[in-house]
Design an enzyme around this catalytic site. Structure first.
Site, PDB file in Angstrom:
ATOM      1  N   GLU A  77       5.401  77.987  20.901  1.00 18.26           N
ATOM      2  CA  GLU A  77       4.017  78.026  20.434  1.00 18.26           C
ATOM      3  C   GLU A  77       3.035  78.032  21.579  1.00 18.26           C
ATOM      4  OE1 GLU A  77       2.287  75.790  17.019  1.00 18.26           O
ATOM      5  OE2 GLU A  77       4.354  75.082  17.093  1.00 18.26           O
ATOM      6  N   SER A 116       4.333  50.138  39.428  1.00 16.23           N
ATOM      7  CA  SER A 116       2.925  50.533  39.484  1.00 16.23           C
ATOM      8  C   SER A 116       2.123  49.350  40.024  1.00 16.23           C
ATOM      9  CB  SER A 116       2.435  50.982  38.119  1.00 16.23           C
ATOM     10  OG  SER A 116       2.793  50.043  37.162  1.00 16.23           O
ATOM     11  N   LYS A 138      -6.993  54.876  47.507  1.00 13.61           N
ATOM     12  CA  LYS A 138      -6.035  55.251  46.454  1.00 13.61           C
ATOM     13  C   LYS A 138      -6.368  56.648  45.959  1.00 13.61           C
ATOM     14  CE  LYS A 138      -4.125  53.626  42.083  1.00 13.61           C
ATOM     15  NZ  LYS A 138      -4.570  54.735  41.254  1.00 13.61           N
ATOM     16  N   GLU A 181       1.664  60.538  47.708  1.00 15.50           N
ATOM     17  CA  GLU A 181       0.904  61.111  46.598  1.00 15.50           C
ATOM     18  C   GLU A 181       0.716  62.612  46.796  1.00 15.50           C
ATOM     19  OE1 GLU A 181       0.317  58.780  44.489  1.00 15.50           O
ATOM     20  OE2 GLU A 181      -1.292  59.409  43.138  1.00 15.50           O
ATOM     21  N   LYS A 230      -2.597  45.942  50.440  1.00 14.84           N
ATOM     22  CA  LYS A 230      -1.205  45.481  50.497  1.00 14.84           C
ATOM     23  C   LYS A 230      -1.071  44.413  51.568  1.00 14.84           C
ATOM     24  CE  LYS A 230       0.396  50.178  49.637  1.00 14.84           C
ATOM     25  NZ  LYS A 230       0.969  51.379  50.234  1.00 14.84           N
ATOM     26  N   CYS A 286      -9.091  43.272   6.311  1.00 20.19           N
ATOM     27  CA  CYS A 286      -8.444  44.325   7.096  1.00 20.19           C
ATOM     28  C   CYS A 286      -8.577  45.654   6.342  1.00 20.19           C
ATOM     29  CB  CYS A 286      -6.976  43.973   7.280  1.00 20.19           C
ATOM     30  SG  CYS A 286      -6.009  45.241   8.118  1.00 20.19           S
ATOM     31  N   CYS A 316      -6.288  47.238   5.317  1.00 21.24           N
ATOM     32  CA  CYS A 316      -5.268  47.213   4.270  1.00 21.24           C
ATOM     33  C   CYS A 316      -5.739  46.371   3.086  1.00 21.24           C
ATOM     34  CB  CYS A 316      -3.947  46.668   4.810  1.00 21.24           C
ATOM     35  SG  CYS A 316      -3.930  44.881   5.068  1.00 21.24           S
TER      36      CYS A 316
END
Ligand code: IVH
Length: 678
Positions: free
Chosen positions: A37, A85, A120, A178, A286, A404, A406
């Site tokens: 597709e 991470s 970064k 990176e 760091k 809620c 619901c």
């Protein structure tokens, strides 16, 4: 006469669709459509371009950039060392907390903490393995444990050396860095991708490396994974070495010594930000000393020795169209402002979080208000302020619902730690609330849990709407024929889903416990529970009230399991449906017994408790060393203890007395180091 505007509009709608799919594919790893597709859509765009030259003038050609079919499956290869991470810091106070934690953990003077400060870059991380100076492997981050083999594509990047002739280059090393695209280069292909990061990701995942080579990608190195031998003692020295070996490093890397210097440096780089030829979204700090880094280690998601201090977020004005509520997987109700779509920091924003009822009341936020919103990182944008002068007279105060979506009543829970009622209203219906249930299912299949690729949030919503899934076990009992008939699904995507689900049927007890989403049981606690129960069989015994009572007492002795967790576990098993859910799952799945990570460690099968402050290290470091050596840290004295380690500073007398009475071995800090050969 053809209506030019109409053609442009139609083209643009399709182009935006293509961009959306690219984004889903590259950034969210969760495409709604299959390759066929996707190709069809692209072909339509190309045909339109060919017939209407003005489209190419206005948008550039789709053909140039995303010309090749996208590679769907790269070979997966395990990283030598996991790629974690980073935690985030958003202001100086967060940075102060970061430093304080390090200081406490290492039990050292603040002046000893020096940080390597590195801009970064917002790109795609890639890990390069060199053996005897030759580039032999190139992986994307993947899920952090396994990466995708994109070596051929990485080799097209000029900044990446394929061989290194330098005596000081390690025998074997994983270089981390990176991949990114400069702002200038991005400007040329801007119409095709939402942002530079997306462009870099898209280009890296081409099937044909020649397509990757078309986009000028860059690589900046900043770290290492596994390494042999390690010949440097500081991150800043390593960055210098990287340069000597021929890698690009960031020219703004530096070291800072204290909070003032962090603040000053941060401001300086933030001012430079717009003039740089690459996107940065903060500075990574760091701990420079690699020995400290090793001692600090990491939590299950990120290292304790590094954090990303983000730049202040971009802001924009917009209008609230509506306020709705969303239900989270824990039943938490979050009010969300639907706003006039507006671009903030390169991303179109149409929702902003309003946090909770108190926040709405405090800021007196109403439908129709003109508001200032800000976007920080990947989190949902927040409302900074409301312009009350621009408010219409008839604007009505927002009344927070007490039911809620619901239909069931909302509650505020009593927080056992703060001894106060929570600010958040919750629906407590669990799987009996369809809104909560959907979110629970999303949590179950997410990366840290069953990790079922292709079963993203939107797919869960769709399967729910189609009545394919209601409870977790339904995921393992899907009718794939029906799925294949759905719009946007083809045989290929169904096959992929099938195999992803099959793969997920084998799961560790830890991940299983995490996935089922017991309140207050995150990954760390799931690990603790897994170590305690050892097998799914034992875990299921919690259904039995007597077993549960005694287990909860035993669990209370474990570090990290407090009254909040105990109550939550108790509530979980109190509910029959919860038990049925995990029982049914356990019948269908292979839930692996707990494996002690360090079963050959000196403290394997040993329970240890600390009382009093230690001299050389902090309590947290003592805990992590104990666990690294296979031991368990307990929170109270009992017969099960193998050792009680008595620190010099203010040990609790009664605990020592009790330990004596129970004939638990009592040792001091020095003796503990001795056992460890430290
Ligand atoms: S250190 C465990 N240093 O930021 C250490 N990351 O979540 C983790 N990044 O996508 C990475 N510049 O690729 C580190 N100087 C730098 C970085 C950096 C950019 C990226 C990294 C990852 C994200 C961290």
């Amino acid at each position: 006469m053809v209506d030019k505007n109409k053609i442009i509009k139609e083209y643009e709608i399709r182009l935006n669709k293509l961009k959306l799919y690219n984004d889903q594919y590259y950034n969210k790893d969760n495409s709604e459509i299959d390759d066929k597709e996707y190709d069809k859509l692209k072909k339509t765009l190309i045909n339109l371009e060919r017939k209407n030259n003005f489209l190419i003038k206005k948008f550039g050609s789709v053909e140039n950039i995303i010309g090749a079919p996208i590679q769907n499956k790269f070979k997966k290869i395990k990283h030598g060392k996991v790629m974690l991470s980073l935690s985030n810091a958003f202001d100086l106070k967060d940075m102060e907390d970061f430093l304080k934690k390090i200081q406490n953990f290492l039990n050292i003077d603040r002046s000893k903490i020096v940080l390597s400060a590195e801009p970064k870059i917002d790109g795609i991380s890639a890990s390069l393995t060199y053996k005897k100076g030759k580039l032999t492997q190139g992986l994307s981050r993947g899920d952090g444990i396994q990466g995708e083999d994109i070596l051929l594509n990485l080799k097209t990047i000029k900044d990446i050396p394929v061989s290194i002739n330098d005596k000081s280059f390690p025998e074997k090393i994983e270089i981390r860095g990176e991949v990114f695209i400069t702002k200038k280069d991005f400007a040329k292909i801007k119409t095709k991708f939402a942002n530079p990061r997306n462009a870099a990701g898209g280009s890296l995942r081409q099937k044909n490396p020649k397509e990757t080579a078309k986009i000028p990608l860059k690589y900046v190195a900043y770290g290492f994974g596994s390494i042999m031998p390690e010949t440097f003692s500081k991150q800043s020295f390593f960055l210098q070495k990287l340069k000597d070996w021929g890698f690009q490093t960031n020219e703004l890397n530096t070291v800072v010594k204290n909070l003032d210097e962090i603040d000053e440096h941060h401001g300086k780089v933030e001012n430079l930000r717009s003039s740089l030829n690459y996107d940065i979204d903060g500075i990574v700090y760091k701990v420079d000393d690699l020995n400290f880094q090793k001692r600090l280690g990491s939590t299950s998601s990120s290292p304790r020795w590094a954090t990303a201090y983000k730049f202040s977020s971009e802001k924009a004005f917009t209008t609230i169209k509506d306020i709705i509520i969303q239900v989270g997987r824990t039943g938490a109700i979050t009010p969300v402002a639907k706003v006039e779509p507006i671009t903030v920091g390169g991303v179109v924003v149409s929702n902003a979080s309003l946090h909770n009822e108190d926040e709405i009341n405090r800021k007196d936020i109403r439908v129709g208000d003109k508001i200032l919103i800000q976007r920080a990182g990947d989190v949902i944008p927040q409302v900074v302020s409301v312009d009350k002068l621009k408010r219409k007279k008839d604007a009505k105060k927002f009344i927070f619902p007490d039911k809620c979506l619901c239909g069931s009543k909302l509650h505020k829970e009593f927080n056992l730690t703060t001894k106060r009622k929570d600010a958040i209203k919750r629906c407590l219906m669990g799987y009996n609330c369809s809104y909560t249930a959907k979110e629970k299912l999303k949590h179950l299949v997410a990366k840290d849990g069953f990790n079922i690729e292709g079963l993203g949030k939107r797919v869960i919503d769709k399967f729910w709407d189609k009545n394919f899934i209601r409870l977790p076990a339904d995921i393992f009992n899907l009718d794939f024929k029906k799925i294949e008939e759905l719009e946007g699904w083809g045989s290929l995507s169904v096959e992929n889903l099938k195999s992803a689900i099959n793969k997920s049927k084998k799961i560790s007890l830890k991940k299983f416990i995490y996935s089922i989403g017991i309140r207050h049981i995150g990954m760390e606690n799931a690990k603790t529970l897994s170590g305690f129960f050892k097998s799914i069989r034992n875990f299921l015994k919690m259904k039995d009230e007597t077993y549960r009572k005694s287990s909860l007492i035993n669990l209370s002795e474990l570090d990290g399991i407090g009254s909040t967790q105990l109550k939550s576990i108790d509530n979980f098993f109190e509910e029959r449906l919860n038990y049925n859910i995990i029982k049914t799952l356990s019948d269908r799945l292979e839930i692996l017994d707990h494996k002690d990570e360090n079963k050959d460690g000196i403290f394997s099968n040993k329970n240890i408790m600390f009382t009093g402050g230690l001299e050389k290290i902090s309590r947290s470091e003592a805990k992590s060393i104990t666990e690294e050596n296979g031991g368990k840290v307990m929170g109270s004295v009992s017969k099960k203890l193998d050792y009680i380690v008595v620190g010099n500073s203010k040990p609790t007398k009664s605990k020592i007395e009790k330990a004596k009475a129970l004939q638990v071995k009592i040792i001091n800090e020095k003796e503990w180091y001795k056992l460890l050969n430290l």
